[in-house]
Design a protein around this motif. Sequence first.
Motif, mmCIF file in Angstrom:
data_model
loop_
_atom_site.group_PDB
_atom_site.id
_atom_site.type_symbol
_atom_site.label_atom_id
_atom_site.label_comp_id
_atom_site.label_asym_id
_atom_site.label_seq_id
_atom_site.Cartn_x
_atom_site.Cartn_y
_atom_site.Cartn_z
ATOM 1 N N GLU A 1 1.076 -0.989 -0.130
ATOM 2 C CA GLU A 1 0.057 0.019 0.095
ATOM 3 C C GLU A 1 0.669 1.348 -0.117
ATOM 4 N N VAL A 2 2.059 1.211 0.659
ATOM 5 C CA VAL A 2 2.867 2.352 0.852
ATOM 6 C C VAL A 2 3.509 2.575 -0.783
ATOM 7 N N ALA A 3 3.871 1.439 -1.428
ATOM 8 C CA ALA A 3 4.168 1.648 -2.540
ATOM 9 C C ALA A 3 3.309 2.351 -3.611
ATOM 10 N N ARG A 4 1.939 1.894 -3.472
ATOM 11 C CA ARG A 4 0.956 2.459 -4.246
ATOM 12 C C ARG A 4 0.513 3.773 -4.061
ATOM 13 N N GLU A 5 0.552 4.050 -2.625
ATOM 14 C CA GLU A 5 0.142 5.421 -2.210
ATOM 15 C C GLU A 5 1.183 6.528 -2.742
ATOM 16 N N VAL A 6 2.634 6.012 -2.628
ATOM 17 C CA VAL A 6 3.440 7.361 -3.190
ATOM 18 C C VAL A 6 3.304 7.170 -4.690
ATOM 19 N N TYR A 7 3.217 6.267 -5.350
ATOM 20 C CA TYR A 7 3.189 6.355 -6.588
ATOM 21 C C TYR A 7 1.738 7.153 -7.091
ATOM 22 N N ASP A 8 0.899 6.921 -6.456
ATOM 23 C CA ASP A 8 -0.449 7.756 -6.876
ATOM 24 C C ASP A 8 -0.481 9.224 -6.222
ATOM 25 N N HIS A 9 0.574 9.566 -5.562
ATOM 26 C CA HIS A 9 0.593 11.131 -4.982
ATOM 27 C C HIS A 9 0.463 11.951 -6.197
ATOM 28 N N GLU A 10 0.071 13.336 -6.015
ATOM 29 C CA GLU A 10 -0.404 14.161 -6.888
ATOM 30 C C GLU A 10 1.228 14.622 -7.422
ATOM 31 N N TYR A 11 2.254 14.455 -6.784
ATOM 32 C CA TYR A 11 3.429 14.922 -7.458
ATOM 33 C C TYR A 11 3.442 14.372 -9.034
ATOM 34 N N GLU A 12 4.234 15.105 -9.689
ATOM 35 C CA GLU A 12 3.835 14.499 -11.189
ATOM 36 C C GLU A 12 5.027 13.643 -11.489
ATOM 37 N N HIS A 13 4.554 13.135 -12.815
ATOM 38 C CA HIS A 13 5.592 12.360 -13.414
ATOM 39 C C HIS A 13 6.226 10.852 -12.810
ATOM 40 N N VAL B 1 8.769 -5.992 1.730
ATOM 41 C CA VAL B 1 9.391 -4.934 0.424
ATOM 42 C C VAL B 1 8.234 -5.335 -0.586
ATOM 43 N N ALA B 2 7.920 -4.137 -1.151
ATOM 44 C CA ALA B 2 6.959 -4.296 -2.382
ATOM 45 C C ALA B 2 7.285 -3.286 -3.654
ATOM 46 N N VAL B 3 6.992 -3.367 -4.568
ATOM 47 C CA VAL B 3 7.144 -2.392 -5.830
ATOM 48 C C VAL B 3 5.917 -2.290 -6.466
ATOM 49 N N TYR B 4 5.798 -1.118 -7.144
ATOM 50 C CA TYR B 4 4.547 -0.860 -7.851
ATOM 51 C C TYR B 4 5.020 -0.254 -9.167
ATOM 52 N N ASN B 5 4.507 -0.678 -10.368
ATOM 53 C CA ASN B 5 5.029 0.016 -11.610
ATOM 54 C C ASN B 5 4.050 0.535 -12.430
#
Lengths: 202, 202, 202, 202
Positions: C168-180, C196-200
């Motif tokens: 969930e942490v990987a997902r949450e920072v990926y989805d953050h409004e900060y761009e790109h 440990v988890a990744v999100y691509n």
Amino acid sequence: MYVGRFVVVSPEVGAYRVSSRSFPNRQAVKRDGTVTVEPTPDAPETDNPYISYNGVRVTEHGAVVGNGSHVDPIAEKLELGYPARDAIAEPLLSLDFEKDDYDTPRVAGVVGVDAADPTTNADGPGAVIGTVRRDALLVEEVTEPTLVATYEENSPTAFDLGATDASEVAREVYDHEYEHAVCSAGVAGSAGEFDVAVYNGE
Amino acid sequence: MYVGRFVVVSPEVGAYRVSSRSFPNRQAVKRDGTVTVEPTPDAPETDNPYISYNGVRVTEHGAVVGNGSHVDPIAEKLELGYPARDAIAEPLLSLDFEKDDYDTPRVAGVVGVDAADPTTNADGPGAVIGTVRRDALLVEEVTEPTLVATYEENSPTAFDLGATDASEVAREVYDHEYEHAVCSAGVAGSAGEFDVAVYNGE
Amino acid sequence: MYVGRFVVVSPEVGAYRVSSRSFPNRQAVKRDGTVTVEPTPDAPETDNPYISYNGVRVTEHGAVVGNGSHVDPIAEKLELGYPARDAIAEPLLSLDFEKDDYDTPRVAGVVGVDAADPTTNADGPGAVIGTVRRDALLVEEVTEPTLVATYEENSPTAFDLGATDASEVAREVYDHEYEHAVCSAGVAGSAGEFDVAVYNGE
Amino acid sequence: MYVGRFVVVSPEVGAYRVSSRSFPNRQAVKRDGTVTVEPTPDAPETDNPYISYNGVRVTEHGAVVGNGSHVDPIAEKLELGYPARDAIAEPLLSLDFEKDDYDTPRVAGVVGVDAADPTTNADGPGAVIGTVRRDALLVEEVTEPTLVATYEENSPTAFDLGATDASEVAREVYDHEYEHAVCSAGVAGSAGEFDVAVYNGE
């Protein structure tokens, strides 16, 4: 031969000797696990910043010997968990040689290093020696008695040391033929159990 | 004898040679003042992190040679104003030996150091050599050709180097009897004016 | 807002996100306790040295997150016994900011630091965050979720992080409004037990 | 409020003030470009190692202010060519916080840094401030008057400083409402041209 101040380290024995032409009125004073080099009561006043310092400090991870104010941060970095190699190298690089007329090197060693320390190969207690000169920073594990001095013998070199008891070690380096002995200290043991002794001549 | 990768430095000449049993499919590629060691097009894939790096980098304050990713920060610290001794010592202490099966040391040198650099005694160009091993950090000025290798000859030691031209230097260390030569680079000159050459066999 | 690559750390949760305008064809790949950021198979070739590196490394003394090649020496110094503050500070000072067109800072953090670590005040797991910029070196313990990014938010600053599970942490920072956003990794736990988890992206 | 000893730096003005509850019998003594903090002639004897030190040292590359023995190596690293950021960071990391009952931080700054120093963005003289605490190492360029103290205000923070002349600066920080002023020093100028002054109350 005059080699100035020097340290000798081997896995379970270490020594520090003050040799001095300029400031002979000094003594080694033992307080618990620390040996302080300081002016004798009758010494002339000086504002030389390199006269007084802890020359030995015992820690849980090894006993530190050295010729100046770097002994304290080396001991403190050992206590923070640094391996002996890094605990010596970082303060020597940072405090650097003494800014006197001779660019006098700093010399140091750690004796009785934990077998678990990753920077020693020894199965039992280990020893690391080091110096910083204007033109070098040398830090290395040693397995036999090794000396490094401020002058002449200013790279680590084999040294013939017979004594294994702290008091005898202090006496042996004091009595060595290198000139102008002022005072000395000896340490023997391994992490957790060190004896410390000083010798100030007779 | 197999000594692995090695550097040779003297005040105005430096060399780096890749010797390898495990990854022979590599080449030295020169781009401006940088030499990159990298897999040949036909090399098998690997995720070993120690295969590719800049082995030479020329700066305004000296030319850096070395066997890994520390060459870049050494060059960059030189460019920030660090003296050569410190520019080598700090990155070596920090990046430390390679975390492979052999605890392979990092080796490095700087050639053609400014006469003004306070860590060299030379009136003209100076040279500093260094290595970090699990059990040592050694950095020192040298005035004659000096080698330090990853294995066997893993403390700085005198080396017989005849060539003085960058191409000849690259060729001479490639052809040395030390085993398993893969590729090499040579550098000659002093701060502000360096020639760089590579040799990848015939 | 575009803040570039960033880390978020709190005592038991950490994250790293790649944000990129120049090299979006990258992915986070998990191998045991390590997350490697690397080009996707279809990425154009580049010789940019800052593209591929380990972005997460788990050790016995804490999990390291960061945006470049400093993650390895930070993890290795932790394993040698350095406290987290020093394990971050020394490699950042040495490797310094990236020598690209933007003087891009290096950012890093350690999560789940041993309670025994002398550089954290926490009774339980602690966290330390750090960055090196051309004009600063900042390393400090944090007790609440804290971000440091390469651009704009380039000093440690409070960050609103809800997730506590690595995925969930990987997902949450990926989805953050900060761009790109390009890819991300999350880590959760404390010394000795990390997920440990990744999100691509999808 | 009692904030202990503190430094204030801005690009062309710097100050150091001793505040002390335990050792008020001290004075600031100016000798050429150095200010030494030392016991007054009537002070009781102590073996506290943190009582006497150089609190100001002027170099060709900036004037250093600080609260302990780290002022000397910072000045000496500046003289060896280190940029101000690194000249502060390396000695602070190495000498670390004071090993007293309060884990007292070390604080330091460099004023009047060369415009050519790569760690300052200023077109003219620059300033860098730093501190090492048990839980942090913070070093950063500042462009406006900034304070860092040993207690309470132990991260760099904006400070209202009106004076621009060395004597007035020493007086202004001495008279500040922060409690227990003992003595102070001020420095004004830029690399190559510094005025230094002390104030010991009336």
